[in-house]
Design a protein around this motif. Structure first.
Motif, mmCIF file in Angstrom:
data_model
loop_
_atom_site.group_PDB
_atom_site.id
_atom_site.type_symbol
_atom_site.label_atom_id
_atom_site.label_comp_id
_atom_site.label_asym_id
_atom_site.label_seq_id
_atom_site.Cartn_x
_atom_site.Cartn_y
_atom_site.Cartn_z
ATOM 1 N N GLY A 1 6.831 -4.510 3.674
ATOM 2 C CA GLY A 1 6.336 -3.635 4.730
ATOM 3 C C GLY A 1 4.817 -3.630 4.684
ATOM 4 O O GLY A 1 4.212 -3.934 3.654
ATOM 5 N N TRP A 2 4.236 -3.295 5.828
ATOM 6 C CA TRP A 2 2.774 -3.302 5.933
ATOM 7 C C TRP A 2 2.242 -1.892 5.717
ATOM 8 O O TRP A 2 2.750 -0.935 6.310
ATOM 9 N N VAL A 3 1.270 -1.753 4.845
ATOM 10 C CA VAL A 3 0.646 -0.451 4.612
ATOM 11 C C VAL A 3 -0.871 -0.594 4.654
ATOM 12 O O VAL A 3 -1.411 -1.697 4.492
ATOM 13 N N SER A 4 -1.519 0.510 4.902
ATOM 14 C CA SER A 4 -2.975 0.540 4.928
ATOM 15 C C SER A 4 -3.421 1.844 4.320
ATOM 16 O O SER A 4 -2.880 2.903 4.624
ATOM 17 N N ASP A 5 -4.394 1.766 3.435
ATOM 18 C CA ASP A 5 -4.965 2.979 2.859
ATOM 19 C C ASP A 5 -6.399 2.671 2.436
ATOM 20 O O ASP A 5 -6.950 1.645 2.821
ATOM 21 N N ARG A 6 -6.980 3.558 1.649
ATOM 22 C CA ARG A 6 -8.385 3.369 1.303
ATOM 23 C C ARG A 6 -8.623 2.082 0.534
ATOM 24 O O ARG A 6 -9.723 1.547 0.529
ATOM 25 N N SER A 7 -7.561 1.524 -0.074
ATOM 26 C CA SER A 7 -7.769 0.244 -0.783
ATOM 27 C C SER A 7 -7.539 -0.964 0.117
ATOM 28 O O SER A 7 -7.640 -2.096 -0.339
ATOM 29 N N GLY A 8 -7.224 -0.734 1.402
ATOM 30 C CA GLY A 8 -7.141 -1.858 2.338
ATOM 31 C C GLY A 8 -5.763 -2.059 2.931
ATOM 32 O O GLY A 8 -4.845 -1.272 2.709
ATOM 33 N N TYR A 9 -5.651 -3.113 3.734
ATOM 34 C CA TYR A 9 -4.391 -3.475 4.391
ATOM 35 C C TYR A 9 -3.645 -4.460 3.507
ATOM 36 O O TYR A 9 -4.243 -5.372 2.953
ATOM 37 N N ARG A 10 -2.338 -4.317 3.408
ATOM 38 C CA ARG A 10 -1.564 -5.304 2.655
ATOM 39 C C ARG A 10 -0.067 -5.129 2.872
ATOM 40 O O ARG A 10 0.385 -4.093 3.356
ATOM 41 N N TYR A 11 0.692 -6.152 2.472
ATOM 42 C CA TYR A 11 2.151 -6.067 2.478
ATOM 43 C C TYR A 11 2.620 -5.658 1.093
ATOM 44 O O TYR A 11 2.124 -6.188 0.085
ATOM 45 N N VAL A 12 3.567 -4.718 1.046
ATOM 46 C CA VAL A 12 4.096 -4.244 -0.232
ATOM 47 C C VAL A 12 5.616 -4.142 -0.139
ATOM 48 O O VAL A 12 6.173 -4.058 0.957
ATOM 49 N N GLU A 13 6.270 -4.121 -1.301
ATOM 50 C CA GLU A 13 7.733 -4.106 -1.326
ATOM 51 C C GLU A 13 8.346 -2.705 -1.255
ATOM 52 O O GLU A 13 9.568 -2.583 -1.227
ATOM 53 N N HIS A 14 7.504 -1.675 -1.215
ATOM 54 C CA HIS A 14 8.032 -0.310 -1.158
ATOM 55 C C HIS A 14 7.320 0.551 -0.124
ATOM 56 O O HIS A 14 6.116 0.407 0.101
ATOM 57 N N HIS A 15 8.074 1.453 0.479
ATOM 58 C CA HIS A 15 7.540 2.501 1.357
ATOM 59 C C HIS A 15 6.633 3.398 0.503
ATOM 60 O O HIS A 15 6.842 3.481 -0.722
ATOM 61 N N PRO A 16 5.658 4.091 1.116
ATOM 62 C CA PRO A 16 4.833 5.013 0.325
ATOM 63 C C PRO A 16 5.650 6.050 -0.460
ATOM 64 O O PRO A 16 5.164 6.594 -1.467
ATOM 65 N N ASN A 17 6.912 6.298 -0.040
ATOM 66 C CA ASN A 17 7.772 7.243 -0.783
ATOM 67 C C ASN A 17 8.395 6.604 -2.023
ATOM 68 O O ASN A 17 9.161 7.259 -2.736
ATOM 69 N N GLY A 18 8.096 5.325 -2.290
ATOM 70 C CA GLY A 18 8.576 4.667 -3.505
ATOM 71 C C GLY A 18 9.856 3.869 -3.340
ATOM 72 O O GLY A 18 10.239 3.111 -4.239
ATOM 73 N N GLN A 19 10.529 4.038 -2.195
ATOM 74 C CA GLN A 19 11.796 3.316 -1.988
ATOM 75 C C GLN A 19 11.579 1.945 -1.367
ATOM 76 O O GLN A 19 10.604 1.717 -0.645
ATOM 77 N N ALA A 20 12.531 1.045 -1.618
ATOM 78 C CA ALA A 20 12.513 -0.263 -0.961
ATOM 79 C C ALA A 20 12.686 -0.042 0.549
ATOM 80 O O ALA A 20 13.309 0.941 0.975
ATOM 81 N N TRP A 21 12.119 -0.952 1.367
ATOM 82 C CA TRP A 21 12.273 -0.865 2.822
ATOM 83 C C TRP A 21 13.722 -1.176 3.187
ATOM 84 O O TRP A 21 14.369 -1.995 2.513
ATOM 85 N N PRO A 22 14.259 -0.578 4.277
ATOM 86 C CA PRO A 22 15.620 -0.918 4.717
ATOM 87 C C PRO A 22 15.679 -2.374 5.196
ATOM 88 O O PRO A 22 14.649 -2.956 5.536
ATOM 89 N N PRO A 23 16.882 -2.949 5.247
ATOM 90 C CA PRO A 23 16.988 -4.333 5.726
ATOM 91 C C PRO A 23 16.673 -4.457 7.226
ATOM 92 O O PRO A 23 16.821 -3.496 7.986
ATOM 93 N N ILE A 24 16.254 -5.652 7.643
ATOM 94 C CA ILE A 24 16.021 -5.928 9.071
ATOM 95 C C ILE A 24 17.380 -5.960 9.765
ATOM 96 O O ILE A 24 18.286 -6.686 9.332
ATOM 97 N N PRO A 25 17.572 -5.189 10.844
ATOM 98 C CA PRO A 25 18.877 -5.176 11.534
ATOM 99 C C PRO A 25 19.233 -6.559 12.075
ATOM 100 O O PRO A 25 18.352 -7.319 12.489
ATOM 101 N N SER A 26 20.538 -6.849 12.119
ATOM 102 C CA SER A 26 20.961 -8.179 12.576
ATOM 103 C C SER A 26 20.596 -8.408 14.042
ATOM 104 O O SER A 26 20.308 -9.540 14.443
#
Ligand code: MD3
Ligand code: FE
Length: 199
Positions: free
Chosen positions: A58-83
């Motif tokens: 997932g794509w996130v942006s904060d004071r350290s910049g823009y980047r792709y990460v494997e977890h939502h800011p809440n710490g959980q993995a992102w849900p799967p992409i719907p078929s």
């Protein structure tokens, strides 16, 4: 495509009403598991668009910049992409590689997205595919350098865009949305999904 705008293939009305409604329901489930947030730009101002993601990254942006990460800011993995969303990629991308991120953007009220390039991905040879749902959005696209001429088109619910080749690094953004132009989203607004290969 029904229109080609500066190298962007526009498939107008690719998704019928039933397909749009089904996709909106799948996005509701994604948002329930991975709540929308207003990304903070690196210079400290929150974006007016609210976002979340599905897929491995997932794509996130904060004071350290823009980047792709494997977890939502809440710490959980992102849900799967719907078929249903994966199926749009398969139909139009011309790519055998599976998308790794489905970014979900929600525009309400006066939310907009300034002109920018998408360059946080490792390989620009992969196209980006976008699906518009809900209210109309005024999409603007220029060239690969800032400040040149641009062209605009209103995107409607069910329209699909493919950005490949030279268009992949074009500056683009959403100037505004037309409130009340669609009844596809309960509560109104515009949802945009962008599918990307990230790694
Ligand atoms: C042209 N989203 O999430 S989608 C984004 O409607 C983004 O929310 C807009 O720009 C939206 O980064 C525009 C169409 C789009 C997406 C990616 C592109 C156009 C593009 C990448 C390169 C060129
Ligand atoms: Fe973009």
């Amino acid at each position: 495509p029904t229109v080609i705008l500066r190298g962007v293939q526009v498939f107008q009305g690719l998704l019928n009403r039933a397909a749009q409604e089904a996709m909106v329901r799948e996005i509701r489930d994604i948002v329930a598991a991975a709540p929308l947030f207003s990304p903070m730009t690196p210079y400290g101002k929150p974006m007016t668009v609210r976002m979340t993601s599905a897929g491995r990254f997932g794509w996130v942006s904060d004071r350290s910049g823009y980047r792709y990460v494997e977890h939502h800011p809440n710490g959980q993995a992102w849900p799967p992409i719907p078929s249903s969303v994966q199926a749009v990629w398969d139909a139009v991308s011309g790519s055998a590689h599976a998308p790794e991120c489905c970014l979900v953007n929600l525009y309400r009220d006066t939310a907009k997205m300034g002109l920018h390039q998408d360059r946080d991905e490792a390989d620009f040879a992969h196209p980006v595919v976008s699906v518009s749902l809900g209210d109309d959005g005024l999409f603007r696209i220029g060239g690969t350098t800032r400040g040149g001429p641009t062209e605009s088109i209103w995107l409607k619910s069910g329209d699909v865009l493919v950005m490949g080749g030279d268009a992949r690094l074009a500056y683009h953004g959403i100037d505004k949305t037309r409130a009340g132009s669609s009844t596809v989203l309960d509560g109104g607004g515009r949802l945009n999904l962008t599918l990307r290969v990230v790694t």
